[in-house]
Scaffold this motif. Sequence first.
Motif, short mmCIF file in Angstrom:
data_model
loop_
_atom_site.label_atom_id
_atom_site.label_comp_id
_atom_site.label_asym_id
_atom_site.label_seq_id
_atom_site.Cartn_x
_atom_site.Cartn_y
_atom_site.Cartn_z
N LEU A 1 5.18 -0.83 -20.55
CA LEU A 1 4.58 -0.25 -19.36
C LEU A 1 4.12 -1.39 -18.44
O LEU A 1 3.48 -2.34 -18.90
CB LEU A 1 3.38 0.63 -19.72
N PHE A 2 4.42 -1.27 -17.16
CA PHE A 2 4.08 -2.31 -16.18
C PHE A 2 3.27 -1.68 -15.05
O PHE A 2 3.74 -0.76 -14.39
CB PHE A 2 5.35 -2.93 -15.59
N ASP A 3 2.08 -2.21 -14.81
CA ASP A 3 1.22 -1.69 -13.74
C ASP A 3 1.14 -2.70 -12.61
O ASP A 3 0.34 -3.63 -12.63
CB ASP A 3 -0.18 -1.38 -14.27
N GLU A 4 2.02 -2.56 -11.63
CA GLU A 4 2.10 -3.45 -10.46
C GLU A 4 1.99 -4.92 -10.86
O GLU A 4 1.14 -5.66 -10.36
CB GLU A 4 1.01 -3.08 -9.44
N PRO A 5 2.86 -5.40 -11.76
CA PRO A 5 2.70 -6.75 -12.31
C PRO A 5 2.94 -7.88 -11.32
O PRO A 5 2.53 -9.01 -11.57
CB PRO A 5 3.73 -6.79 -13.44
N LEU A 6 3.60 -7.61 -10.19
CA LEU A 6 3.96 -8.69 -9.27
C LEU A 6 3.13 -8.69 -7.99
O LEU A 6 3.34 -9.53 -7.11
CB LEU A 6 5.45 -8.59 -8.90
N SER A 7 2.18 -7.78 -7.88
CA SER A 7 1.48 -7.62 -6.60
C SER A 7 0.58 -8.80 -6.24
O SER A 7 0.23 -8.97 -5.08
CB SER A 7 0.66 -6.33 -6.59
N ASN A 8 0.21 -9.63 -7.21
CA ASN A 8 -0.63 -10.79 -6.92
C ASN A 8 0.16 -12.04 -6.55
O ASN A 8 -0.42 -13.08 -6.25
CB ASN A 8 -1.52 -11.13 -8.14
N LEU A 9 1.50 -11.95 -6.56
CA LEU A 9 2.34 -13.11 -6.28
C LEU A 9 2.76 -13.13 -4.82
O LEU A 9 2.81 -12.10 -4.15
CB LEU A 9 3.59 -13.07 -7.16
#
Length: 337
Positions: free
Chosen positions: A157-165
Motif C-alpha cells: 500500500l502506498f500513500d502519496e509516497p512521492l509528494s514530498n519530492l
Amino acid sequence: MATVSLEDVRKVYRGGVAAVKGVSLDIADGEFISLVGPSGCGKSTTLNLIAGLEEMSGGTLRIDGAVVNDMSPRERDIAMVFQSYALYPHLDVARNLAFPLKVAGVAKADIDARVREVASLLGLEGLLSRKPKELSGGQRQRVALGRALVRRPKVFLFDEPLSNLDAALRTQMRGEIKKLHEQLKATFVYVTHDQAEAMTLSDRVVVMNQGEVQQVAPPRELYDAPANLFVAGFFGAPRINLVKPRTLGLPDADVVLGLRPEHLEVGQGTPPPEALEGHVYLVESMGAESWVTVDVAGERMVARAAGDFRVPTGAPVWLRYDAAKLRRFDAKSGRAL
C-alpha cells in the motif's frame, strides 16, 4: 501475493461525517491500482481501511479471499509506504531495513540475506551505513520502499509516497516504482492526487469524489471515455473543454459537450468551412507545444498548438474540431451519454 476485495465498504466518523460511502472494488492478484481524486475525496481513508489503520463502519473487506474486517494490520500481512518516509533517524539504512524483520523474530542470517537482496534491488548497497539525515529525498524514499519489500507481504500500500519530492525526482521515482512492480508482480494499491502518476503507473485507476467511486478503468479508457463530467474534468492537462452546444454552433440541448485541447485545431487567416471564429485570450508556451485559449461566442476554449505558435492577445483566429471526438454529458446528472 494476493487479491483484495472491498464490498460496500463504509467509513463514518463521529458526528455523521461520511468519508467513504459504500465502495466496492475487486483488485486482482499482481495488479497495480491507483486511487485518485481531490483532497478529501476518501482515497487515503480507503487505503487506511485496507491496511486496518481505520476501523470500518460497514461492509466487507477480503484479502486473498479471507475476511479481514476484525484483523489487526499485522495479521493482514500488508506493508505500507508513507508520504513521510517514517524512517528511524538513529538507525542506519541497514538497520532501518532490518527493523520489521527483527520485530517479527526472523533469524539474523535470514535478516542479513533479505537486507542484501533488497539493497541490491533498489541500488542501496553503498548507503547501508548511512543515517537518514545523510540521504537525499529520493534515497530516503527508496529505503522506505525497501523496508516494505523486505517483509515480503501479500499487498503493498502506498500513500502519496512521492509528494514530498521535487518534480525531477518524482519522475525518476515513478519510473523506479513501475519497474519494481514489473519485477515483483505484486499487488500494489497506490494513492495519489497526481493524475500523471496514476496514468503512467496503473493497470487500472479508481477515481473518487466525496467518498464515492466515480469510475474504475484503465488509464486510457478514463481519458477517452470518462463516465461523467467529474472524471472528464479531472484527467488531462490542459483540462477538457466543457461547453454548451451553441458555442460550437450546434442546436441547443440539455447537454454539455466535451472536447480535449488536442482535438481542436487553431489557425489564422481565412477560416476553413464550419470552423469557429474567435479571438486569442492567452498563449502559454510549454516548449514543444503551446496552449492557446480562445474566446468563442462568450466562452473560452483551449487548443493545443505547435511550440512556435505566436499570436498576440486579441488577434482573430479560427478553431476547427472533429465531431467524432465530441463527448456528450447530461447537463443535469453529469453522466456520459
